[in-house]
Design a protein around this motif. Structure first.
Motif, PDB file in Angstrom:
ATOM      1  N   TRP A 273     -13.773   3.398  -0.579  1.00 55.88           N
ATOM      2  CA  TRP A 273     -12.638   3.388  -1.507  1.00 55.88           C
ATOM      3  C   TRP A 273     -13.176   3.111  -2.908  1.00 55.88           C
ATOM      4  CZ3 TRP A 273      -7.507   0.860   0.505  1.00 55.88           C
ATOM      5  CH2 TRP A 273      -7.157   1.443   1.732  1.00 55.88           C
TER       6      TRP A 273
ATOM      7  N   TYR B 278      -2.156   7.701   3.820  1.00 57.56           N
ATOM      8  CA  TYR B 278      -2.297   6.601   2.865  1.00 57.56           C
ATOM      9  C   TYR B 278      -3.766   6.230   2.656  1.00 57.56           C
ATOM     10  CZ  TYR B 278       2.644   5.967   4.081  1.00 57.56           C
ATOM     11  OH  TYR B 278       3.979   6.156   4.315  1.00 57.56           O
TER      12      TYR B 278
ATOM     13  N   GLN C 295       0.827  -1.202   0.000  1.00 57.46           N
ATOM     14  CA  GLN C 295       0.000   0.000   0.000  1.00 57.46           C
ATOM     15  C   GLN C 295       0.867   1.260   0.000  1.00 57.46           C
ATOM     16  OE1 GLN C 295      -3.722  -0.360   2.590  1.00 57.46           O
ATOM     17  NE2 GLN C 295      -2.640  -2.248   3.116  1.00 57.46           N
TER      18      GLN C 295
ATOM     19  N   LEU D 267      -5.448   6.159  -1.046  1.00 53.58           N
ATOM     20  CA  LEU D 267      -5.892   4.927  -1.684  1.00 53.58           C
ATOM     21  C   LEU D 267      -7.387   4.943  -1.964  1.00 53.58           C
ATOM     22  CD1 LEU D 267      -3.727   2.420   0.371  1.00 53.58           C
ATOM     23  CD2 LEU D 267      -3.428   3.010  -2.046  1.00 53.58           C
TER      24      LEU D 267
ATOM     25  N   THR E  74       2.271   1.839  -3.455  1.00 56.73           N
ATOM     26  CA  THR E  74       1.243   2.419  -4.323  1.00 56.73           C
ATOM     27  C   THR E  74       1.102   3.914  -4.083  1.00 56.73           C
ATOM     28  OG1 THR E  74       0.075   0.310  -4.296  1.00 56.73           O
ATOM     29  CG2 THR E  74      -1.170   2.224  -5.034  1.00 56.73           C
TER      30      THR E  74
ATOM     31  N   ILE F 267      -7.844  -2.143  -6.684  1.00 60.53           N
ATOM     32  CA  ILE F 267      -7.354  -2.774  -5.457  1.00 60.53           C
ATOM     33  C   ILE F 267      -8.166  -4.034  -5.193  1.00 60.53           C
ATOM     34  CG2 ILE F 267      -6.979  -2.505  -2.978  1.00 60.53           C
ATOM     35  CD1 ILE F 267      -6.969   0.555  -3.467  1.00 60.53           C
TER      36      ILE F 267
END
Length: 286
Positions: A252, A218, A114, A222, A117, A229
């Protein structure tokens, strides 16, 4: 799919080494196609992956596994902080000339993936997470039995069954035994296990932190990045309880959650073909 005949498998593929910034990173690669870089779990080394899972993926991808700095066959300073582990992955991608790749991770490695990314989103095509946790504060904590088993100096098959499988299921226990034998089949060129004094020191270094500290936003990144994902988890996840992902499914934008019944922390070891095919389909269709 690569149909080129080859006798090289995850059990026999040779370990290679990349010299990076004064340290040596041990890695193995198998297959051809889109690079798929996989980050390891707590106490994991190159030989902690189930070969059946890697072989399944290698039919479609260039699968790359590695030892973190200072662990296994790699040199350098060891750390279990997600940012340090992510830097290992990015540095190895740079050394191998990977301009764009799929990043994946299991457990602790999922945290590293993560962070990768978030740090180089322009280079990551897909994020694959197995048995791991989202960043930040969590509602559901690990089961105490995880620490009882995971911190033992040596883990036998019974420990592995509790840690990675569903011990109440006869089918899962049989899968644990089969996976154990597949992992043990590599006879030479194995990465040494991590000594207790090392992994305990690395845990102490981050003992005051959340499981996955959201030090740089993060979680918010994300949620909106738009990078596909895939989270794969067992319904009896004792390390990073699966319900921690439930509130994020709608928040998300590109999160896909796949929960496997009567499985634990290592669904890709219990059902390597199923999980390998799921990952392959996701990457090809998202």
């Amino acid at each position: 799919m690569d149909t080129t005949a080859s006798t090289v498998t995850a059990t026999t593929v040779a370990t290679r080494f990349a010299q990076i910034g004064g340290r040596r990173i041990a890695y193995r690669e198998l297959g051809t196609g889109m690079p798929l870089l996989l980050c390891l779990r707590f106490r994991g080394v190159l030989d902690s992956w189930d070969p059946a899972f890697l072989d399944r993926l290698a039919a479609h991808f260039r699968v790359i596994t590695f030892d973190y700095s200072g662990l296994g066959q790699s040199s350098g300073e060891a750390s279990y902080r997600a940012e340090a582990l992510a830097r290992d992955a990015i540095d190895l991608a740079d050394a191998l000339g990977l301009e764009r790749f799929v990043i994946g991770g299991w457990s602790l490695g999922g945290m590293a993936a993560q962070v990768v990314t978030a740090l180089v989103p322009e280079r990551v095509s897909h994020l694959i997470l197995i048995g791991t946790t989202p960043p930040g504060r969590l509602e559901h904590a690990p089961d105490p039995i995880f620490f009882e088993r995971a911190l033992k100096p040596e883990n036998d098959l019974e420990d592995e069954t509790v840690l990675f499988f569903e011990p109440l299921s006869a089918r899962s226990r049989a899968a644990a035994a089969a996976s154990h034998l597949r992992i043990a089949a590599r006879g030479a060129d194995r990465s040494p296990p991590i000594a207790p004094e090392v992994y305990l020191r690395l845990l102490k270094d981050r003992s005051a932190d959340d499981l996955f500290p959201d030090t740089a936003g993060y979680r918010d990144f994300l949620a909106r990045a738009g990078i596909p994902i895939l989270v794969i988890a067992g319904d009896h996840e004792i390390v990073f309880p699966t319900p921690n992902w439930y509130p994020l499914v709608r928040d998300w934008e590109s999160l896909h959650l796949f929960v496997l019944p009567r499985m634990g922390h290592g669904p890709h070891h219990e059902a390597p073909e199923l999980v390998g095919d799921l990952i392959t389909s996701f990457i090809h269709n998202r």
